[in-house]
Enzyme design. Structure first.
Site, short mmCIF file in Angstrom:
data_model
loop_
_atom_site.label_atom_id
_atom_site.label_comp_id
_atom_site.label_asym_id
_atom_site.label_seq_id
_atom_site.Cartn_x
_atom_site.Cartn_y
_atom_site.Cartn_z
N TYR A 92 -19.64 -19.78 48.63
CA TYR A 92 -18.09 -18.94 48.26
C TYR A 92 -17.68 -19.59 47.07
O TYR A 92 -17.10 -19.05 46.12
CB TYR A 92 -17.09 -19.43 49.65
N PRO A 146 -5.87 -22.39 39.96
CA PRO A 146 -5.51 -22.08 41.42
C PRO A 146 -6.93 -21.50 42.20
O PRO A 146 -7.60 -20.86 41.46
CB PRO A 146 -4.65 -20.95 41.48
N GLY A 177 -8.62 -20.42 46.13
CA GLY A 177 -8.25 -20.09 47.53
C GLY A 177 -8.98 -20.77 48.66
O GLY A 177 -10.13 -21.28 48.28
N SER A 216 -2.97 -21.95 44.53
CA SER A 216 -3.02 -20.43 44.81
C SER A 216 -1.93 -19.82 45.99
O SER A 216 -1.79 -20.50 47.13
CB SER A 216 -4.62 -20.35 45.21
N TYR A 230 -0.02 -13.56 43.96
CA TYR A 230 -0.95 -12.38 44.18
C TYR A 230 0.34 -11.48 44.42
O TYR A 230 1.41 -11.80 45.32
CB TYR A 230 -1.84 -12.40 45.15
N THR A 255 -0.70 -12.75 38.61
CA THR A 255 -2.30 -12.47 38.57
C THR A 255 -2.22 -10.87 38.75
O THR A 255 -1.98 -10.47 39.51
CB THR A 255 -3.10 -13.04 39.54
N LYS A 272 -1.87 -14.09 34.40
CA LYS A 272 -3.13 -14.49 34.56
C LYS A 272 -3.94 -13.16 34.56
O LYS A 272 -3.83 -12.28 35.70
CB LYS A 272 -3.29 -15.53 35.55
N HIS A 291 -11.29 -14.02 36.27
CA HIS A 291 -11.26 -14.55 37.68
C HIS A 291 -12.47 -15.26 37.94
O HIS A 291 -12.97 -15.24 38.98
CB HIS A 291 -11.01 -13.48 38.68
N ASP A 330 -9.56 -19.62 30.99
CA ASP A 330 -10.18 -20.11 31.95
C ASP A 330 -11.79 -19.26 32.18
O ASP A 330 -12.07 -18.68 31.14
CB ASP A 330 -9.62 -20.22 33.35
N THR A 331 -12.46 -19.82 33.02
CA THR A 331 -13.86 -19.05 33.39
C THR A 331 -14.85 -19.88 32.65
O THR A 331 -15.11 -19.79 31.24
CB THR A 331 -13.85 -17.70 33.14
N ILE A 359 -15.75 -23.07 32.10
CA ILE A 359 -15.92 -24.36 31.55
C ILE A 359 -16.58 -25.41 32.24
O ILE A 359 -15.90 -25.42 33.52
CB ILE A 359 -14.25 -24.72 31.37
N ARG A 365 -14.15 -24.22 39.25
CA ARG A 365 -15.38 -24.67 40.01
C ARG A 365 -15.60 -26.17 39.50
O ARG A 365 -16.03 -26.65 40.57
CB ARG A 365 -16.61 -23.79 39.71
#
Length: 411
Positions: free
Chosen positions: A54, A107, A109, A136, A160, A186, A276, A300, A331-332, A334, A355
């Site tokens: 996940y 953030p 989840g 989040s 959200y 977001t 975002k 995302h 982000d994304t 890195i 991550r």
């Protein structure tokens, strides 16, 4: 001829000093981790497959995530010479406040599913390091509990827009009342992306036992012990659970989200408002005209639209168009402090790690998050010194060349 002689004991003695053995196995593992990839490997060993996938996975073929990481690999640094970098300053101002480092925690989840300390580990580690932490909407710790855990640090909230607007409005007001200084509105999740690893694993919230999960749990009893002996998961917004993450998102999210929602949230939240999930220049320009405080270039983490634009590729053009009007963050993908330095050089005011933080969390709880921050901070400082740039303000586009792997065909 080489002269030889029998070694004397006093010559051998200095060579026979052994490193003191650390009986703390977790500390040994974390100390041995030198990169985020090392933490990734530890996390994979210690976390059940469904929970790990996940975190690790993305949407459909996972091309968006792969390309985002490749974009950071495909850079060439252009260092200066003969500059005094005996000391480097990694601090910056972002969204009206200070951060000791040019990155914060993004953030995420369902975080306590990865490791039971969850958002509390992230918030306290961020506070200790002097960087922001973002909670989040789908976090597993309440707004108030995060504030209690990180009372003097910078806490941000990611929102959200739900089908039941009153839930979103109430969360916005709670975040403001708790002293969260920045809200991430977001915009890239009208529906859930197709996260195929979750479907193949039969991953649900809460986890459901099956023969596969039982067999996968046998070599990881510590994870199940933590999960079963700590308080039940509590979500910041969802009152009921049951189903895959995608199914839960589709029940909660509203594909009719609009600029009118942005206006309402702007009126409700007293702090900085950041959008975002921006993925093109035109939308960035429109948001700048509306007076938002900042944007996050993000797909995302590759978890929504597969084959989405690569944020790092978008960065230079977006900064040229709107960088004077609002703060651009990214982000994304890195995974290294060098990625962060390259982003700042190309105009980003700040970066967010998702991550990378979760790999540390799964590898060792709070201590693992501390190790993530330590690794990235060391890489940022070393990269700046090797570029011979003493502070973030002096990082410029001239320091980075983006190499081309994916080039659009002529139309």
């Amino acid at each position: 001829m080489v002269q030889r002689q029998l070694p004397k004991p006093r010559d051998i003695a200095p060579l026979m000093k052994f490193k003191k053995f650390d009986f703390n196995a977790s500390r040994r593992r974390l100390d041995a981790a030198l990169t985020i990839e090392d933490l990734h490997k530890i996390a994979k060993r210690r976390t059940p497959k469904a929970a790990f996938d996940y975190t690790d996975g993305a949407a459909e073929g996972e091309f968006s995530l792969t390309r985002a990481r490749e974009a950071f690999q495909d850079i060439e640094f252009n260092p200066s010479i003969l500059r005094d970098v005996s000391e480097v300053d990694t601090s910056c101002e972002i969204f009206g406040g200070r951060s000791a480092l040019p990155f914060g925690i993004a953030p995420t989840g369902f975080t306590r599913l990865m490791q039971t300390e969850g958002e509390i580990a992230g918030a306290t580690a961020a506070g200790a390091a002097g960087i922001p932490f973002t909670l989040s909407t789908l976090g597993t710790t309440s707004i108030e509990a995060v504030k209690e855990a990180n009372p003097d640090g910078r806490n941000w909230f990611q929102l959200y827009v739900m089908k039941d607007r009153e839930i979103s409005y109430a969360l916005t007001e709670r975040a403001g009342k708790a002293g969260f200084d920045t809200l991430f509105f977001t915009v890239d999740t009208p529906v859930a992306g197709a996260r195929l690893r979750d479907k193949r694993n039969g991953f649900s919230i809460p986890p459901q036992l099956s023969l596969g999960t039982v067999l996968n749990a046998i070599p990881r009893p510590w994870w199940w012990y933590d999960f079963l002996t700590t308080p039940p998961l509590e979500f910041a917004s969802l009152s009921s659970t049951g189903g895959t993450v995608g199914e839960l998102l589709d029940k909660a999210m509203d594909p009719s989200i609009s600029f009118e929602d942005l206006k309402i949230i702007r009126e409700l939240f007293p702090g900085k408002l950041v959008v975002k999930g921006v993925q093109n220049v035109e939308d960035a320009k429109q948001l700048a005209s509306l007076g938002v405080d900042g944007i996050v270039l993000s797909n995302h983490g590759g978890r929504q639209l597969d084959r989405a634009p690569v944020p790092f590729h978008l960065l230079p053009e977006v900064v040229r168009e709107v960088g004077e009007d609002l703060e651009v963050t990214i982000d994304t993908g890195i995974m290294n402090g060098a990625d962060i330095v390259a982003s700042i050089a190309l105009g980003a005011k700040f970066t967010l790690i998702g991550r990378a933080y979760l790999y540390g969390l799964m590898a060792g709880g709070r201590a693992g998050v501390d190790r993530t921050i330590e690794i990235l901070a060391d890489q940022v400082q070393r990269t700046m010194k090797l570029l011979e740039v003493p502070n973030l303000a002096e990082l410029e586009p001239k320091h980075v060349t983006q190499l081309e792997r994916l080039v659009p065909r002529a139309r």
